[in-house]
Design a protein around this motif. Structure first.
Motif: not given
Length: 251
Positions: A72, A75-76
């Protein structure tokens, strides 16, 4: 929850997040990352008990939540979760509990459940009393095929010897009751299950069972042994490519 020690590389998306085997560190993915040659964005990380003494007890649930928190933080968008052994079990658990984080999973030689929890508690006690060396000496027998590259084996062995003994012992305790059968049934993304022909550390029946439990899964058989990403990285890369192709088919 904690963000684990990590290393990231840029490349085409989706990011592939690699989870290590028990007793292995980020460097165990080196042969695979070298062969990838920047063709994928990647994230590697070290698991609890593998980078500090971690005297405070932790469990498999915390390991999974730490992996989720690490993904989390970096990375989106959903990632491909690729893990070997313990890392594979964690990939399944994270994909089940946090479906927004995963677009596919690749599970290599992973246990579905521990058949003998007492074995892991006994290993932890042995490490507390005698350190890592007795296990380091026999590591090649459990993790590699007879014809594996000796220099690669010695590099992995050196990394194992450098682990914090108390932390590794606590990691053994943490996985004693590992059971991902419920989690596997809740994985909703494409999955590729990889079973190495010469793996003696995790019984082949585990991969077979995972393939029946995960709804959208594909089981492949490949040559190699337990620490497959180090010994036969091309087989794991092919599995990753297969998983990404499955994402594209279902999108």
């Amino acid at each position: 929850m904690s963000v684990l020690p990590w290393t990231a590389s840029e490349g085409p998306l989706p990011i592939v997040a690699f989870g290590n085997s028990l007793g292995a560190v980020q460097a165990s993915w080196g042969p695979l990352l070298h062969e990838l040659g920047g063709s994928r964005a990647t994230l590697t990380f070290d698991l609890p008990g593998h980078y500090d003494e971690s005297i405070a007890p932790f469990d498999f649930d915390k390991m999974a939540e730490d992996v989720a928190q690490t993904i989390r933080a970096h990375s989106d968008a959903p990632v491909v979760l690729c893990g070997v052994s313990l890392g594979g079990a964690l990939a399944v658990r994270v994909a089940a509990d946090h479906p927004e984080l995963a677009c596919a999973v690749v599970v290599v030689n992973a246990p579905v459940a521990q058949p003998d929890p007492a074995l892991w508690h006994a290993r932890a006690r042995a490490i507390d009393e005698h350190g890592l060396e007795p296990f380091a000496e026999t590591l090649h027998e459990r993790w590699f095929s007879a014809d594996a590259e000796p220099s690669m084996i010695e590099a992995v062995r050196a990394d194992f010897r450098a682990l914090p003994a108390a932390g590794y012992a606590n990691a053994c305790r943490a996985i004693a009751d590992l059971d991902i059968r419920d989690a596997a049934s809740r994985v909703s993304v494409p999955a590729v299950i990889v079973r190495a022909a010469d793996d003696i550390a995790v019984a082949a029946s585990n991969s077979d069972e995972l393939a029946t439990l995960i709804p959208h899964s594909h089981l492949i058989h490949v040559p190699g042994a337990h620490l497959l990403p180090a010994e036969n990285p091309r087989a794991v890369i092919d599995a990753i490519d297969m998983a990404i192709a499955l994402i594209e088919e279902t999108s």
